[in-house]
Design a protein around this motif. Structure first.
Motif, mmCIF file in Angstrom:
data_model
loop_
_atom_site.group_PDB
_atom_site.id
_atom_site.type_symbol
_atom_site.label_atom_id
_atom_site.label_comp_id
_atom_site.label_asym_id
_atom_site.label_seq_id
_atom_site.Cartn_x
_atom_site.Cartn_y
_atom_site.Cartn_z
ATOM 1 N N GLU A 45 1.102 -1.066 0.291
ATOM 2 C CA GLU A 45 0.113 -0.077 -0.129
ATOM 3 C C GLU A 45 1.084 1.210 -0.325
ATOM 4 O OE1 GLU A 45 -2.304 -0.610 3.501
ATOM 5 O OE2 GLU A 45 -3.917 -1.361 2.435
ATOM 6 N N ASP A 46 1.782 1.507 0.633
ATOM 7 C CA ASP A 46 2.712 2.067 1.299
ATOM 8 C C ASP A 46 3.125 2.127 -0.024
ATOM 9 O OD1 ASP A 46 2.479 2.821 3.498
ATOM 10 O OD2 ASP A 46 3.574 2.239 4.303
ATOM 11 N N ALA A 47 4.054 1.593 -1.145
ATOM 12 C CA ALA A 47 4.801 1.552 -2.186
ATOM 13 C C ALA A 47 4.022 2.191 -3.311
ATOM 14 C CB ALA A 47 4.987 0.228 -3.049
ATOM 15 N N ARG A 48 2.776 1.673 -3.600
ATOM 16 C CA ARG A 48 1.681 2.671 -4.246
ATOM 17 C C ARG A 48 1.512 3.710 -4.621
ATOM 18 N NH1 ARG A 48 -1.171 -3.871 -3.888
ATOM 19 N NH2 ARG A 48 -0.391 -4.436 -5.414
ATOM 20 N N ARG A 49 0.899 3.705 -3.008
ATOM 21 C CA ARG A 49 0.740 5.802 -2.909
ATOM 22 C C ARG A 49 2.154 6.424 -3.125
ATOM 23 N NH1 ARG A 49 -2.604 4.444 3.092
ATOM 24 N NH2 ARG A 49 -3.815 4.026 2.209
ATOM 25 N N LEU A 50 3.324 5.749 -3.092
ATOM 26 C CA LEU A 50 4.205 6.785 -3.324
ATOM 27 C C LEU A 50 4.619 6.713 -4.844
ATOM 28 C CD1 LEU A 50 6.689 5.469 -1.029
ATOM 29 C CD2 LEU A 50 6.348 7.496 -0.842
ATOM 30 N N GLU A 51 4.199 5.750 -5.045
ATOM 31 C CA GLU A 51 4.303 5.399 -7.038
ATOM 32 C C GLU A 51 3.365 7.058 -7.551
ATOM 33 O OE1 GLU A 51 5.324 2.453 -10.699
ATOM 34 O OE2 GLU A 51 3.532 2.297 -9.182
ATOM 35 N N THR A 52 2.063 6.041 -7.083
ATOM 36 C CA THR A 52 1.271 7.171 -7.863
ATOM 37 C C THR A 52 0.725 8.506 -7.867
ATOM 38 O OG1 THR A 52 -0.251 4.843 -7.724
ATOM 39 C CG2 THR A 52 -1.720 7.387 -7.402
ATOM 40 N N GLY A 53 2.024 8.870 -6.085
ATOM 41 C CA GLY A 53 1.891 10.726 -6.170
ATOM 42 C C GLY A 53 2.655 10.756 -6.501
ATOM 43 N N GLY A 54 4.010 10.686 -8.388
ATOM 44 C CA GLY A 54 4.662 10.989 -8.237
ATOM 45 C C GLY A 54 5.717 10.411 -8.607
ATOM 46 N N ILE A 55 6.153 9.797 -6.984
ATOM 47 C CA ILE A 55 7.625 9.820 -6.278
ATOM 48 C C ILE A 55 8.312 9.151 -8.074
ATOM 49 C CG2 ILE A 55 7.960 6.934 -6.007
ATOM 50 C CD1 ILE A 55 8.006 10.645 -3.513
ATOM 51 N N ASP A 56 9.658 9.265 -7.649
ATOM 52 C CA ASP A 56 10.945 8.629 -8.426
ATOM 53 C C ASP A 56 11.577 7.376 -8.099
ATOM 54 O OD1 ASP A 56 10.624 11.265 -10.093
ATOM 55 O OD2 ASP A 56 11.325 12.178 -8.376
#
Length: 280
Positions: A45-56
């Protein structure tokens, strides 16, 4: 000797923002609640939220395992982190890093190689530091040779004057950074504040960036800010000479390190980085 892909080219951004996936206590740690599935669900969940939010990019770390083993974590911890990291790397397309706390570089490198991660974070790569786990000594000579032996295309991101520690000796932060890169052959360095979530002194960032710039290397090792970065300070970090930032606490719900990632906070910080880049 195998060729390692440069750290800079692993991110699809000139100024990468790297988020933290802080794992809850793993099996064998004092705080483990007996639910392996919950650990993996939270990590995904944390990884997907980071990626969806635009993290690199992101770093997977056994943050919940305190008190930490100094430099040789148990085999069951390595196995558990490999299992979780496999699911995370399958779930996201951004570069993934591995950090095995407190300072088990061999374990981190082994996990990263097994799951095809991009880099590892090593808290004490060269030199010596006094920590709450005791005295930790850098083992760059072992880490680099292990990377060659297992033919791992994994970059090494090394802390200098790492947080939650006091350097042994009187080496300046500039000297520590130069030795990490020139003698320890780190692919990048991290400058942080005194503890998790604590603001990093911009003067330290400037000093390290200037020291590495002075080497006149064709492609100098990048400098990351490793603690205390927020939406309000991310532009200042880049202005001080940072090439990237690693953000954990500021991206969590309520800015509490052990809370889940907040999609809104991720979006705000990435937007602040992008606004600053547009202004350049």
């Amino acid at each position: 000797m195998p060729t390692t892909t440069p750290l800079r080219t692993r991110f699809d951004a000139d100024r990468p923002v790297v988020g933290m996936v802080h794992l809850p206590p793993l099996p064998g740690a004092p705080g483990f609640d007996g639910d392996r599935d919950a650990v993996r669900t939270r990590a995904l969940e944390d990884a997907r939220r980071l990626e969806t939010g635009g993290i690199d990019g992101l770093v997977l770390e056994n943050f919940g395992d305190a008190p930490f083993h100094p430099d040789d974590v148990p085999k069951h911890t390595v196995a558990e982190m490999t299992a979780v990291a496999t699911e995370v790397t399958d779930a996201v397309a951004v570069p993934v890093g591995i950090n095995v706390l407190r300072n088990d570089a061999d374990a981190a490198l082994s996990v990263a190689a097994a799951v095809d991660a991009d880099f590892v974070r090593v808290n004490v790569h060269v030199g010596t530091a006094a920590t709450d786990q005791g005295v930790l000594e850098g083992r760059a000579h072992e880490t680099l040779r292990l990377r060659d032996r297992i033919d791992a295309d994994v970059a090494i991101l090394a802390d200098v004057h790492v947080k939650h520690a006091t350097p042994v000796g009187d080496r300046s932060i500039e000297r520590a950074a130069l030795e990490a890169v020139e003698r320890g052959r780190a692919d990048g360095v991290i400058v942080s504040g005194p503890g998790t979530g604590d603001e990093t002194a911009l003067e330290d960032v400037e000093r390290v960036a200037d020291a590495l710039d002075a080497t006149d290397a064709a492609d100098r090792a990048p400098v990351f800010v490793g603690s205390g970065v927020t939406s309000e300070t991310v532009a200042d970090c880049f202005a001080a000479g940072a090439d990237g930032v690693i953000v954990g606490t500021a991206l969590k719900e309520g800015a509490e390190t052990t809370n889940p990632v907040s999609s809104e906070r991720v979006g705000d910080l990435v937007a602040a980085r992008d606004a600053d880049s547009s202004a350049d």
